[in-house]
Write a protein that holds these residues in place. Structure first.
Motif, PDB file in Angstrom:
ATOM      1  N   TYR A 333       0.879  -1.162   0.000  1.00  0.00           N
ATOM      2  CA  TYR A 333       0.000   0.000   0.000  1.00  0.00           C
ATOM      3  C   TYR A 333       0.916   1.211   0.000  1.00  0.00           C
ATOM      4  O   TYR A 333       1.682   1.417   0.947  1.00  0.00           O
ATOM      5  N   THR A 334       0.881   1.959  -1.083  1.00  0.00           N
ATOM      6  CA  THR A 334       1.823   3.055  -1.282  1.00  0.00           C
ATOM      7  C   THR A 334       1.104   4.391  -1.237  1.00  0.00           C
ATOM      8  O   THR A 334       0.056   4.573  -1.870  1.00  0.00           O
ATOM      9  N   ARG A 335       1.699   5.320  -0.466  1.00  0.00           N
ATOM     10  CA  ARG A 335       1.169   6.682  -0.398  1.00  0.00           C
ATOM     11  C   ARG A 335       2.146   7.649  -1.054  1.00  0.00           C
ATOM     12  O   ARG A 335       3.353   7.574  -0.847  1.00  0.00           O
ATOM     13  N   PHE A 336       1.589   8.559  -1.847  1.00  0.00           N
ATOM     14  CA  PHE A 336       2.349   9.633  -2.468  1.00  0.00           C
ATOM     15  C   PHE A 336       2.023  10.922  -1.726  1.00  0.00           C
ATOM     16  O   PHE A 336       0.845  11.238  -1.501  1.00  0.00           O
ATOM     17  N   TYR A 337       3.060  11.663  -1.366  1.00  0.00           N
ATOM     18  CA  TYR A 337       2.860  12.902  -0.615  1.00  0.00           C
ATOM     19  C   TYR A 337       3.279  14.109  -1.455  1.00  0.00           C
ATOM     20  O   TYR A 337       4.368  14.121  -2.042  1.00  0.00           O
ATOM     21  N   PHE A 338       2.386  15.097  -1.478  1.00  0.00           N
ATOM     22  CA  PHE A 338       2.616  16.351  -2.180  1.00  0.00           C
ATOM     23  C   PHE A 338       2.289  17.505  -1.228  1.00  0.00           C
ATOM     24  O   PHE A 338       1.675  17.296  -0.183  1.00  0.00           O
ATOM     25  N   GLU A 366      -5.669  14.627   3.596  1.00  0.00           N
ATOM     26  CA  GLU A 366      -4.625  15.507   4.138  1.00  0.00           C
ATOM     27  C   GLU A 366      -3.973  14.796   5.321  1.00  0.00           C
ATOM     28  O   GLU A 366      -4.659  14.278   6.193  1.00  0.00           O
ATOM     29  N   GLU A 367      -2.666  14.767   5.342  1.00  0.00           N
ATOM     30  CA  GLU A 367      -1.942  14.062   6.391  1.00  0.00           C
ATOM     31  C   GLU A 367      -0.602  14.750   6.624  1.00  0.00           C
ATOM     32  O   GLU A 367       0.145  15.019   5.675  1.00  0.00           O
ATOM     33  N   LEU A 368      -0.320  15.062   7.877  1.00  0.00           N
ATOM     34  CA  LEU A 368       0.975  15.646   8.250  1.00  0.00           C
ATOM     35  C   LEU A 368       1.304  16.898   7.442  1.00  0.00           C
ATOM     36  O   LEU A 368       2.449  17.147   7.080  1.00  0.00           O
ATOM     37  N   GLY A 369       0.269  17.701   7.167  1.00  0.00           N
ATOM     38  CA  GLY A 369       0.482  18.938   6.421  1.00  0.00           C
ATOM     39  C   GLY A 369       0.711  18.722   4.938  1.00  0.00           C
ATOM     40  O   GLY A 369       1.189  19.635   4.241  1.00  0.00           O
TER      41      GLY A 369
END
Length: 445
Positions: A333-338, A366-369
């Motif tokens: 399970y992969t998350r991409f953060y922008f 939204e996660e960790l800003g």
């Protein structure tokens, strides 16, 4: 496992500062992070101000998790003025097995969907921010009746890379009839505690006792290392810290701020002005991360149809392994953060399960800003798969492009060995920025 070794190393650095002052001083210009910490935060962590009780997490990065690796083993050590006054280690399965029946916590949905319906200590590090994962680990540790839970001040996470590095200095170590080297310790120890114990009739709860034997011998040999080797050791530890194989959290906000300042904290950072990060979570894929290879293409372009600025990220996984006792299809399970304000447009390459090739849904939030975009992917042994995410850039990133001030911060996941990155940033006529190289540490472009 190597958590014991790590504390032994810290203790040796703290206690031996006067003996090895020349070596430590010489390393200051060569190893800024570790040398600065030796003079600053390490004495505090070693209990020179007051006794410290530390929760040590062994992060197995052959089974990668968002917080650095699967927590297969842990330890609790109390230090008073650099002296170990108590030490306890165990496998996480033993702690989780004793969880009170009334303590039932529902896990994040991906864990529930693809792994297990109940959340335990061993799976606590779901956040890619080490401070957040540490807080959750401490919560589970206390609820499951962990030893000295109320006294813990600090959490230290280490990957196998740390002990591999130490073994390059100590040389091979023989424990319980097997010889462990820097080259074979991760694989041989994995086989010892997962396969050999069954053949030798060792009780499951005792299968990791060999870890203590190895740790004791490494600490003993490290004690007798020549002072001339310390500058190189410190440089190696500086690299391990920069590559996020050694990470520290402290409950004291002042100490936590110090750790962040010297780059030890493993926190998520916003970047300026643009940001990109991807975070894998190996879910029931054994130790397959040891054979996985990753490459990323990060594109910036103005969409012809809408005239809006967009980013497209293409992540290619290559599973170089074959089916065996520790390798299988890679389920992640992969998350991409922008940056916050990024808008998801399209995703491709997800799969509901290895049995169901239909596209899995994309989770956007939204996660960790940050804007987080995640889904599930499957890569069979001997194959490659490419996952693509397209987004509309956040307004402040668009403003930076239009002002000619675009920059990209690439943050590497905790515990991983890096990936190949290619950037293709097209800002218009004669304004194309291309770069290709390995990302083994966080990097600002």
């Amino acid at each position: 496992m190597i958590t014991i070794v790590l504390i032994g190393f810290f203790a040796l650095v703290g206690i031996a500062r006067s003996r090895y002052q020349t070596a430590v001083t010489k390393s200051t210009t060569e190893s800024s992070s570790f040398a600065a910490a030796t003079a600053g935060v390490i004495p505090t962590l070693l209990g020179f101000d007051s006794p410290r009780t530390i929760l040590l997490l062994f992060l197995n990065n052959t089974e990668i998790r968002p917080g650095g690796g699967f927590i297969g083993s842990y330890g609790v050590v109390t230090l008073d003025r650099g002296v170990v006054t108590s030490l306890f280690t165990d496998g996480t399965e033993n702690l989780d097995r004793g969880t009170p029946a009334t303590y039932v916590i529902e896990p994040p949905q991906p864990i529930k969907n693809y792994l297990i319906s109940r959340w335990f200590f061993r799976d606590a590090n779901w956040s890619p921010d080490f401070a957040e994962s540490s807080k959750k680990a401490l919560e589970f540790y206390a609820a499951e009746g962990g030893q000295d839970a109320a006294k813990i001040t600090t959490v230290i996470g280490v990957t196998p890379d740390v002990v591999e590095t130490l073994l390059t200095y100590t040389g091979p170590i023989t424990a319980r009839g097997k010889t462990f080297t820097a080259e074979n310790i991760t694989d041989l120890l994995e086989h010892t505690v997962e396969i050999d114990f069954l053949q030798k009739g060792i009780k499951k709860e005792e299968r990791k006792d060999v870890i203590g034997d190895i740790a004791d011998e490494i600490v003993r040999r490290t004690t007798h290392l020549s002072p001339t080797k310390w500058p190189k050791i410190l440089r190696d530890f500086d690299r391990l810290i920069a590559e996020r194989h050694l990470i520290v959290f402290d409950r004291d906000p002042k100490i936590a701020a110090q750790l962040d300042e010297i780059g030890w904290s493993g926190r998520m950072h916003a970047g300026t002005p643009d940001k990109f990060m991807f975070v894998d979570a190996n879910l029931a894929a054994l130790k397959t991360d040891r054979v996985m290879r990753r490459s990323v293409t990060h594109e910036i372009f103005r969409d012809a149809a809408t005239n809006e600025w967009r980013a497209r990220v293409s992540l290619t996984y290559k599973n170089t392994g074959s089916f065996d006792w520790r390798t299988t299809r890679y389920n992640t399970y992969t998350r991409f953060y922008f940056p916050a304000g990024t808008r998801f447009i399209y995703g491709d390459g997800s799969q509901k399960s290895f049995k169901n090739p239909e596209p899995a849904p994309w989770d956007v939030g939204e996660e960790l800003g940050h804007t987080s975009i995640g889904s599930f992917f499957v890569i069979e042994p001997g194959t490659s798969e490419t996952v693509t995410v397209t987004v509309a850039l956040a307004p402040h990133v668009v403003a930076a492009i239009e002002q000619g001030k675009y920059g990209l911060y690439v943050q590497k996941q905790l515990g991983t060995h890096g990936f190949e990155l290619t950037t293709q940033h097209n800002f218009g006529t004669s304004k194309v920025q291309n770069w290709t190289g390995m990302i083994t540490q966080d990097r600002q472009f």
